[in-house]
Design an enzyme around this catalytic site. Structure first.
Site, short mmCIF file in Angstrom:
data_model
loop_
_atom_site.label_atom_id
_atom_site.label_comp_id
_atom_site.label_asym_id
_atom_site.label_seq_id
_atom_site.Cartn_x
_atom_site.Cartn_y
_atom_site.Cartn_z
N HIS A 288 0.85 -1.19 0.00
CA HIS A 288 0.00 0.00 0.00
C HIS A 288 0.89 1.24 0.00
O HIS A 288 1.94 1.25 0.62
CB HIS A 288 -0.90 0.03 1.25
CG HIS A 288 -2.08 0.93 1.08
ND1 HIS A 288 -2.00 2.28 1.31
CD2 HIS A 288 -3.33 0.69 0.67
CE1 HIS A 288 -3.18 2.82 1.07
NE2 HIS A 288 -3.99 1.89 0.68
N GLU B 233 -7.76 -5.47 0.09
CA GLU B 233 -8.29 -6.35 -0.96
C GLU B 233 -8.15 -7.82 -0.60
O GLU B 233 -8.94 -8.65 -1.07
CB GLU B 233 -7.57 -6.09 -2.30
CG GLU B 233 -7.50 -4.65 -2.70
CD GLU B 233 -8.87 -4.02 -2.96
OE1 GLU B 233 -8.90 -2.98 -3.61
OE2 GLU B 233 -9.89 -4.58 -2.52
C1 SDX Z 1 -6.22 -0.20 -3.02
O1 SDX Z 1 -4.38 4.24 -2.15
C2 SDX Z 1 -5.38 3.70 -1.58
O2 SDX Z 1 -5.87 4.10 -0.54
C3 SDX Z 1 -5.95 2.50 -2.35
C4 SDX Z 1 -6.98 1.68 -1.61
C5 SDX Z 1 -8.26 2.44 -1.40
O3 SDX Z 1 -9.00 2.10 -0.47
O4 SDX Z 1 -8.57 3.29 -2.26
O5 SDX Z 1 -6.46 1.31 -0.34
C6 SDX Z 1 -7.37 0.43 -2.38
O6 SDX Z 1 -5.94 0.17 -4.12
C7 SDX Z 1 -5.44 -1.25 -2.30
C8 SDX Z 1 -4.26 -1.80 -3.16
C9 SDX Z 1 -4.80 -2.92 -4.08
N1 SDX Z 1 -3.73 -3.31 -5.02
C10 SDX Z 1 -3.07 -4.47 -4.88
O7 SDX Z 1 -3.21 -5.25 -3.94
C11 SDX Z 1 -2.07 -4.72 -6.00
C12 SDX Z 1 -0.72 -5.17 -5.43
N2 SDX Z 1 -0.10 -4.02 -4.71
C13 SDX Z 1 0.94 -3.30 -5.40
O8 SDX Z 1 0.76 -3.18 -6.79
C14 SDX Z 1 1.38 -2.03 -4.67
O9 SDX Z 1 1.60 -2.37 -3.37
C15 SDX Z 1 0.51 -0.80 -4.71
C16 SDX Z 1 0.21 -0.37 -6.08
C17 SDX Z 1 -0.75 -1.02 -3.95
C18 SDX Z 1 1.27 0.31 -3.99
O10 SDX Z 1 2.33 0.62 -4.76
P1 SDX Z 1 3.42 1.74 -4.32
O11 SDX Z 1 3.13 2.32 -3.01
O12 SDX Z 1 3.59 2.63 -5.46
O13 SDX Z 1 4.66 0.87 -4.01
P2 SDX Z 1 5.74 0.55 -5.07
O14 SDX Z 1 5.04 -0.03 -6.27
O15 SDX Z 1 6.62 1.74 -5.25
O16 SDX Z 1 6.52 -0.63 -4.34
C19 SDX Z 1 7.63 -0.36 -3.52
C20 SDX Z 1 8.43 -1.63 -3.60
C21 SDX Z 1 8.73 -2.05 -5.05
O17 SDX Z 1 9.92 -2.79 -5.04
P3 SDX Z 1 11.31 -1.99 -5.42
O18 SDX Z 1 11.07 -1.34 -6.77
O19 SDX Z 1 11.53 -1.02 -4.30
O20 SDX Z 1 12.31 -3.13 -5.48
O21 SDX Z 1 7.69 -2.71 -3.03
C22 SDX Z 1 7.37 -3.67 -4.03
C23 SDX Z 1 7.60 -3.02 -5.38
O22 SDX Z 1 7.98 -3.99 -6.34
N3 SDX Z 1 5.97 -4.07 -3.87
C24 SDX Z 1 5.54 -5.32 -4.05
C25 SDX Z 1 4.16 -5.26 -3.79
N4 SDX Z 1 3.81 -4.00 -3.48
C26 SDX Z 1 4.93 -3.26 -3.53
N5 SDX Z 1 6.19 -6.44 -4.41
C27 SDX Z 1 5.43 -7.56 -4.49
N6 SDX Z 1 4.09 -7.58 -4.27
C28 SDX Z 1 3.43 -6.47 -3.91
N7 SDX Z 1 2.10 -6.49 -3.68
#
Ligand code: SDX
Length: 368
Positions: free
Chosen positions: A252, A307
């Site tokens: 998140h 989720e």
């Molecule tokens: C919702 O914003 C909100 O409030 C949203 C929400 C709402 O109520 O409106 O809460 C609802 O959207 C919940 C999120 C649902 N999405 C998912 O579950 C999809 C999986 N999650 C990821 O795609 C991710 O965690 C996000 C998109 C939710 C958040 O992304 P960020 O904050 O931009 O984090 P990032 O992509 O910059 O990740 C930081 C690091 C990265 O690695 P590095 O590049 O530093 O090596 O953490 C890793 C990412 O690869 N990472 C994950 C991960 N989430 C982040 N790696 C594996 N699996 C994951 N789920």
């Protein structure tokens, strides 16, 4: 300095909710959302989000009646629903139909009356599209039923147990509002140009549709179905992470600890006695995934988000996966419309800058 994805950028002030990433708290107008979800109705919390305080008995009656009185759709909307192809994604159909709702009845200035209207019709539109896609007769709203029970009734044609309605109601209260998430931010950007509320929520629906935002619960169900047993969980998760793919239901932008909504939803799921074996696997996978995420992404503090257990609640109430994101949309309409109203009180248009990395300016050779 570029902030990719506007990370850590404070884009607006809001009095609607606080998403406390460090402490894992979600506050709606000063109240703890988890406590609200377990004690109040959808109508009461929608009132709180829009007006800023909990309704007394008279106001509770008023908001329930207003939502019921606003469920009726003009015939052209039903004609549009019937016209759209059945194989068009449900979220795309919802976005298209909502965009067709006229604004002449509203005027451009966003108001709570418009918010009530859009919140009242979004379940009617969603259920009608779902029934049409499944080749079933559209079921009209039932005035006897409250907001959440009527939504379930229009989807299935059946009445449901109190426990099941309360489980969905708890989920919909917990997902009703969440600060400056991608879809809400979209609605605020549109509202900041003095455009109308229908245009703003149409943009929000487009953002909600994405798997990184509202589209994740389906991915959670697919993940648990593919893993299917505890013995295969570790190898499945490791392979996913080694392919640099994200685990749906985890991570998140704001929460650096477990999403408080995941906590509340896992309690709700237990209360309705979900399918124990599936739930057992879900708990096991959740724990293992958080451990492996720390191993593969040390220090990112990637935890369970809403989720993961949204999928569990949806599965427990036997909701079709095709309705996960639409149901999230039905509840989040309250937050979007509240933010659109709040934004319309501030006449500052959103207009960030971009760092130009294109070609240096090229002088056009004189053509003569
Ligand atoms: C919702 O914003 C909100 O409030 C949203 C929400 C709402 O109520 O409106 O809460 C609802 O959207 C919940 C999120 C649902 N999405 C998912 O579950 C999809 C999986 N999650 C990821 O795609 C991710 O965690 C996000 C998109 C939710 C958040 O992304 P960020 O904050 O931009 O984090 P990032 O992509 O910059 O990740 C930081 C690091 C990265 O690695 P590095 O590049 O530093 O090596 O953490 C890793 C990412 O690869 N990472 C994950 C991960 N989430 C982040 N790696 C594996 N699996 C994951 N789920």
């Amino acid at each position: 300095m570029i902030s990719k994805g506007l990370k850590n950028v404070v884009a607006a002030e809001t009095a609607i909710s606080l998403v406390d990433g460090e402490k894992g708290r979600l506050i709606y107008r000063g109240y703890n959302a988890k406590e609200l979800a377990l004690q109040y109705s959808f109508e009461e919390i929608a009132y709180l989000i829009w007006y800023g305080f909990l309704p007394n008995d008279h106001e509770k009656q008023m908001i329930s009646e207003s939502l019921k009185n606003n469920r009726e759709l003009p015939s052209y909307v039903y004609q549009l629903i019937q016209t759209l192809p059945c194989d068009m994604e449900i979220m795309s159909q919802i976005r298209t139909v909502v965009s067709a709702l006229g604004t002449k009845e509203f005027g451009w200035k966003p108001t709570v009356e418009q918010a009530i209207r859009l919140t009242a019709v979004i379940p009617v539109i969603t259920a009608a599209i779902y029934r049409k896609v499944n080749g079933e007769k559209i079921i009209l709203p039932n005035r006897e039923l409250g907001h959440v029970e009527n939504y379930l009734y229009m989807l299935t044609g059946k009445r449901h147990s109190f426990a099941l309605i309360r489980a969905l109601e708890g989920y919909m209260i917990l997902t009703m509002e969440h600060g400056m998430n991608a879809s809400t931010f979209t609605s605020r950007v549109v509202s900041s140009t003095e455009s109308d509320m229908v245009s703003a929520v149409t943009g929000a629906i487009g953002a909600m549709k994405g798997p990184l935002h509202g589209g994740a619960p389906t991915g959670v169900i697919d993940m648990l179905n593919e893993i299917s047993n505890k013995e295969d969980a570790e190898i499945w998760i490791r392979q996913k992470l080694e392919r640099k793919e994200n685990l749906m239901g985890f991570g998140h932008r704001v929460y650096r600890t477990r999403d408080p909504r995941a906590e509340a939803l896992s309690e709700i799921t237990k209360q309705i006695g979900a399918d124990d074996e599936w739930l057992e696997l879900a708990y096991y996978v959740e724990k293992l995934a958080v451990q492996l995420l720390e191993e593969y992404k040390p220090g990112r503090r990637i935890n369970t988000n809403v989720e993961f257990y949204a999928a569990a609640v949806m599965k427990a109430i036997d909701m079709s996966p095709s309705l996960f994101t639409p149901t999230f949309t039905v509840s989040r309409m309250v937050g979007w419309t509240a933010h659109v109203i709040e934004q319309s009180l501030d006449n500052t248009i959103f207009r960030p800058e971009a760092k130009y990395i294109g070609k240096q300016t090229v002088e056009l050779q004189s053509l003569v």
